[in-house]
Write an enzyme that holds these catalytic residues in place. Structure first.
Site, PDB file in Angstrom:
ATOM      1  N   PRO A   1       0.825  -1.218   0.000  1.00 34.33           N
ATOM      2  CA  PRO A   1       0.000   0.000   0.000  1.00 34.33           C
ATOM      3  C   PRO A   1       0.857   1.266   0.000  1.00 34.33           C
ATOM      4  O   PRO A   1       1.870   1.330   0.696  1.00 34.33           O
ATOM      5  CB  PRO A   1      -0.792  -0.114   1.308  1.00 34.33           C
ATOM      6  CG  PRO A   1       0.074  -0.932   2.211  1.00 34.33           C
ATOM      7  CD  PRO A   1       0.839  -1.883   1.308  1.00 34.33           C
TER       8      PRO A   1
ATOM      9  N   CYS B   1       3.248  29.544 -15.647  1.00 34.29           N
ATOM     10  CA  CYS B   1       2.715  29.983 -16.932  1.00 34.29           C
ATOM     11  C   CYS B   1       2.164  28.807 -17.734  1.00 34.29           C
ATOM     12  O   CYS B   1       2.748  28.397 -18.746  1.00 34.29           O
ATOM     13  CB  CYS B   1       3.804  30.712 -17.706  1.00 34.29           C
ATOM     14  SG  CYS B   1       4.396  32.108 -16.778  1.00 34.29           S
TER      15      CYS B   1
HETATM   16  N1  LLP Z   1       2.899  -1.464  -5.990  1.00 38.28           N
HETATM   17  C1  LLP Z   1       3.154  -1.168  -7.271  1.00 38.28           C
HETATM   18  C2  LLP Z   1       3.871  -2.143  -8.103  1.00 38.28           C
HETATM   19  C3  LLP Z   1       2.739   0.071  -7.805  1.00 38.28           C
HETATM   20  O1  LLP Z   1       2.974   0.357  -9.076  1.00 38.28           O
HETATM   21  C4  LLP Z   1       2.063   0.997  -6.960  1.00 38.28           C
HETATM   22  C5  LLP Z   1       1.619   2.300  -7.478  1.00 38.28           C
HETATM   23  C6  LLP Z   1       1.829   0.638  -5.617  1.00 38.28           C
HETATM   24  C7  LLP Z   1       2.254  -0.609  -5.168  1.00 38.28           C
HETATM   25  C8  LLP Z   1       1.136   1.552  -4.651  1.00 38.28           C
HETATM   26  O2  LLP Z   1      -0.186   1.778  -5.021  1.00 38.28           O
HETATM   27  P1  LLP Z   1      -1.169   2.641  -4.082  1.00 38.28           P
HETATM   28  O3  LLP Z   1      -1.419   1.830  -2.831  1.00 38.28           O
HETATM   29  O4  LLP Z   1      -0.489   3.916  -3.782  1.00 38.28           O
HETATM   30  O5  LLP Z   1      -2.379   2.823  -4.897  1.00 38.28           O
HETATM   31  N2  LLP Z   1       0.671   9.117  -8.999  1.00 38.28           N
HETATM   32  C9  LLP Z   1      -0.648   8.489  -9.015  1.00 38.28           C
HETATM   33  C10 LLP Z   1      -0.611   7.093  -8.472  1.00 38.28           C
HETATM   34  C11 LLP Z   1       0.370   6.163  -9.180  1.00 38.28           C
HETATM   35  C12 LLP Z   1       0.451   4.781  -8.598  1.00 38.28           C
HETATM   36  C13 LLP Z   1       1.519   3.973  -9.252  1.00 38.28           C
HETATM   37  N3  LLP Z   1       1.765   2.685  -8.682  1.00 38.28           N
HETATM   38  C14 LLP Z   1      -1.628   9.397  -8.266  1.00 38.28           C
HETATM   39  O6  LLP Z   1      -1.227  10.448  -7.779  1.00 38.28           O
HETATM   40  O7  LLP Z   1      -2.832   9.120  -8.212  1.00 38.28           O
END
Ligand code: LLP
Length: 463
Positions: free
Chosen positions: A315, A388
């Site tokens: 997570p 900008c």
């Molecule tokens: N494991 C892997 C292999 C991942 O690619 C990711 C996130 C996670 C775990 C963690 O996922 P989470 O629990 O945070 O959903 N920048 C985007 C989110 C990109 C997530 C990429 N991978 C945003 O601001 O919404």
């Protein structure tokens, strides 16, 4: 909330407005977010005598002390979520590997390492941060589609727990590097289960046309290929289907596909030790209603218990998003005939989620005035930065009572905030502060402008 149903608006899936009429009111002019009702749903934030507090410190005081823009994180909120994951899966052997990419500040990593977390990393840099923060390599899983030979060598020498492998050529490379080092590389194959996470297309990762993982129907063959590799130790299977998932169904669908593969592999004599279900659990930014960690666990536990393997989770967002705010001050109010713009001292370089994903994040006042409950008296404002670019906005059409110099908090900014910041327009990146009770500490100094070009050079090769 927004009436639009275009995919670009799905990041924060604001589909539950009717579940919480206390938090939002959509008028023709714009969206009103009730600050008191919103913070009632957020850990660590509360209004006391009309002043916003994180834990036991007023945001006002923190702004005076550290200036703006500034990211502020609650230590207790971070630890509480980790504890929630840990307690919810207490019935099975598990390891929570915090996805470092969500917020990689050393203090955040250190607090989580102390609480017992492992880490999911996607670069050598993230591994070095984890080690610098006191994390153990033996609790680290290494994800990502582009690991280089140098990354692999460094990770093997540190003794990481598992490489989450995303392609056959990566597997071949890991075997080669491990052989050179005379080591055995522990691996898991990241399977792309081809399930629709029903989230924003940029953060959906488990569909067959995404770049991630090994296709479900090719996985057994790749495992068989791996058994023939001399320096590969097959220990697990993993997937990550996307981010900001609000429902449990896609997780169950992915788990079912992995269980089927695990049985298939066992029939062929390949026994795994762990299953890693990735990250992706969504959070409430405004009025979304994601399943809770406890509900998530309840839904998965029966199948996981039967499976009997150690379970890993990765997570990111759910661990830190609502532990953090971005604090910003109104620099200039610019009402125009068509739109009112509040130009604030944070911008898309500090927080790119609204510009990149059309993410809706709440903007609330640090100090409430008597008119802050009077929607009729409010105007709709676009909260924008000084960059900008027309895309430089933090929120659009928000009903607020604003005056110059007002202090505003953007909530939900603990994840994918500072880590995605840049120096666009030669803007120094913000300071970061951690709060615990009445204590507060600078955990990253604001950049100076001179630092931004200190490692550049004038062209002087041929004078
Ligand atoms: N494991 C892997 C292999 C991942 O690619 C990711 C996130 C996670 C775990 C963690 O996922 P989470 O629990 O945070 O959903 N920048 C985007 C989110 C990109 C997530 C990429 N991978 C945003 O601001 O919404």
């Amino acid at each position: 909330m927004s009436n639009s149903t275009s995919p670009a608006d799905v990041t924060n899936t604001p589909t539950h407005a009717s579940n919480c009429p206390d938090v939002t009111v959509q008028t023709e002019q714009g969206l009103y977010i009730n600050p008191t009702a919103l913070t009632a749903h957020l850990p660590a934030l509360a209004y006391r005598n009309n002043t916003l507090y994180m834990e036991d410190i007023s945001i006002d005081e923190l702004a005076e002390r550290y200036a703006t823009p500034c990211y502020i994180y609650s230590k207790q909120a971070i630890v509480a979520v980790y504890q929630d994951y840990s307690d919810s899966f207490a019935a099975i052997e598990h390891q929570i590997c915090y996805a470092v990419k969500a917020n990689s500040n050393l203090a955040v990593l250190g607090v989580l390492a102390q609480a017992g977390a492992g880490f999911d990393i996607v670069s050598r840099g993230e591994l070095m941060r984890v080690l610098a923060a006191g994390g153990k390599a033996s609790k680290v899983v290494f994800s990502g589609v582009g690991k280089t030979a140098d990354d692999i060598e460094f990770a093997l020498n540190q003794g990481i727990s598992c490489f989450n492998v995303e392609s056959v050529n990566e597997l071949i490379l890991i075997n080669k590097v491990a052989q050179q080092l005379n080591k055995s590389a522990p691996i898991s194959l990241r399977v792309n289960p081809d399930v629709d996470a029903n989230t924003h297309p940029y953060i959906s990762t488990g569909l067959k046309d995404n770049k991630f993982g090994i296709a479900h129907d090719k996985a057994v063959a790749v495992y068989q290929q791996a058994t023939a590799m001399s320096h590969i130790d097959i220990i697990g299977i993993d997937c990550h289907i996307g981010s900001q998932l609000t429902e449990v169904a896609p997780f169950i669908a992915a788990l079912d596909k992995l269980i089927e593969l695990i049985q298939n592999l066992a029939d062929k004599g390949i026994q795994l030790k762990h299953i890693d279900l990735g990250g992706g659990l969504g959070v409430r930014y405004i009025d979304e209603a994601p399943i809770t960690i406890a509900e998530f666990a309840q839904a998965l536990l029966p199948k996981l218990t039967t499976l009997g393997l150690k379970v890993f989770f990765e997570p990111g967002r759910s661990m830190v998003a609502n532990a953090g705010i971005l604090l910003t001050r109104v620099d200039i109010l610019k009402p125009t005939e068509h739109k009112n713009f509040a130009i604030v001292d944070a911008a898309m370089n500090d927080l790119i989620r609204p510009a990149l994903y059309q993410a809706e994040m709440a903007v609330i006042p640090a100090v409430l005035s008597s008119v802050d409950a009077d929607i009729e008296a409010m105007q709709a404002w676009d909260i924008v930065g000084a960059i900008c670019e027309t895309g430089d906005f933090l929120a659009k059409d928000r009903l607020l009572n604003l005056a110059g110099n007002d202090l505003l908090a953007i909530t939900g900014a603990g994840a994918y905030g500072m880590v995605m910041s840049s120096n666009y327009n030669t803007r120094p990146r913000a300071a970061e502060v951690m709060v615990a009770g009445t204590q507060h500490q600078l955990i990253r100094k604001r950049e100076s402008i001179e630092e931004l070009y200190a490692s550049e050079a004038l062209w002087s090769a041929y004078q």
